[in-house]
Design a protein around this motif. Structure first.
Motif, short mmCIF file in Angstrom:
data_model
loop_
_atom_site.label_atom_id
_atom_site.label_comp_id
_atom_site.label_asym_id
_atom_site.label_seq_id
_atom_site.Cartn_x
_atom_site.Cartn_y
_atom_site.Cartn_z
N GLY A 98 63.79 27.69 38.27
CA GLY A 98 63.21 28.76 36.90
C GLY A 98 61.82 28.14 36.59
N VAL A 99 61.77 27.48 37.22
CA VAL A 99 59.96 26.74 36.58
C VAL A 99 59.37 27.93 36.56
CG1 VAL A 99 58.21 25.27 36.07
CG2 VAL A 99 61.39 25.01 36.14
N LYS A 100 58.61 28.08 35.32
CA LYS A 100 57.26 29.15 35.76
C LYS A 100 56.04 28.38 35.82
CE LYS A 100 58.98 33.34 35.25
NZ LYS A 100 60.30 32.84 35.98
N LEU A 101 54.83 28.43 36.10
CA LEU A 101 53.64 27.45 36.55
C LEU A 101 53.50 27.36 35.08
CD1 LEU A 101 51.61 28.46 39.61
CD2 LEU A 101 52.49 26.00 38.89
N GLU A 102 53.32 28.34 34.18
CA GLU A 102 52.41 28.17 33.13
C GLU A 102 53.13 27.05 31.79
OE1 GLU A 102 53.61 31.16 34.11
OE2 GLU A 102 54.38 32.16 31.92
#
Ligand code: HEM
Length: 148
Positions: A98-102
């Motif tokens: 669930g990690v987003k690049l931002e």
């Protein structure tokens, strides 16, 4: 190069005590974005405060993992492509949890904060710029594992 020398020199003090400095990094991360807390769950258990998370053995292991990836990047910075496959795969795993690049930008800010705490005024613009470059390369390589 001069920049690589600055990175090596500034990492030495941090890597002598990775957990302590990693705690500074992640405390800062949760200060900057408390919404990242629920991404860390072990045995489906959600932490209700950053303090609770920062005292869990599994999370402390994650701190050690992060610090050892940065350590590998510093060790191999002349030849980062030897870590390319590993980092892309690591990126894929983070997308899956669930990690987003931002979020990695906030990790980068927290990394610079930790280094500044550790070195004080010795952490000047040149050292900051050198670290910003290295960290960006690491994140770009992790991003290669992201499915769009
Ligand atoms: C594994 C979350 C940033 C390195 C994990 C796991 C979670 C997670 C939930 C799986 C459970 C665990 O191993 O503890 C996050 C979040 C991040 C973040 C939310 C930032 C917002 C990073 C960064 C690095 C990193 C910046 C290194 C540069 C690792 C490693 C693993 C891991 C090495 C173990 C992967 C494996 O099992 O093969 N991360 N992480 N993480 N993370 Fe992160």
């Amino acid at each position: 190069s001069a920049q690589q020398q600055l990175i090596r020199a500034s990492w030495q003090k941090v890597s002598a005590n990775p957990l302590e400095h990693g705690m500074v990094l992640f405390s800062r991360l949760f200060d900057l974005n408390p919404d990242l807390l629920p991404l860390f769950q072990y045995n489906c258990k959600k932490f209700s405060t950053p303090q609770e998370c920062l005292s869990s053995p599994e999370f402390l292991e994650h701190i050690r993992k992060v610090m050892s990836v940065i350590d590998a990047a510093v060790t191999h910075m002349e030849n980062l492509h030897c870590l390319a496959e590993y980092l892309a795969n690591l990126g894929k795993k983070h997308q899956a949890v669930g990690v987003k690049l931002e979020y990695f930008s906030t990790v980068g800010e927290s990394l610079l904060f930790m280094l500044e705490q550790c070195h004080g005024p010795a952490f000047n613009m040149n050292v900051r710029e050198a670290w910003t470059k290295l960290y960006s390369t690491v994140v770009e390589t992790m991003a290669c594992g992201w499915d769009v």
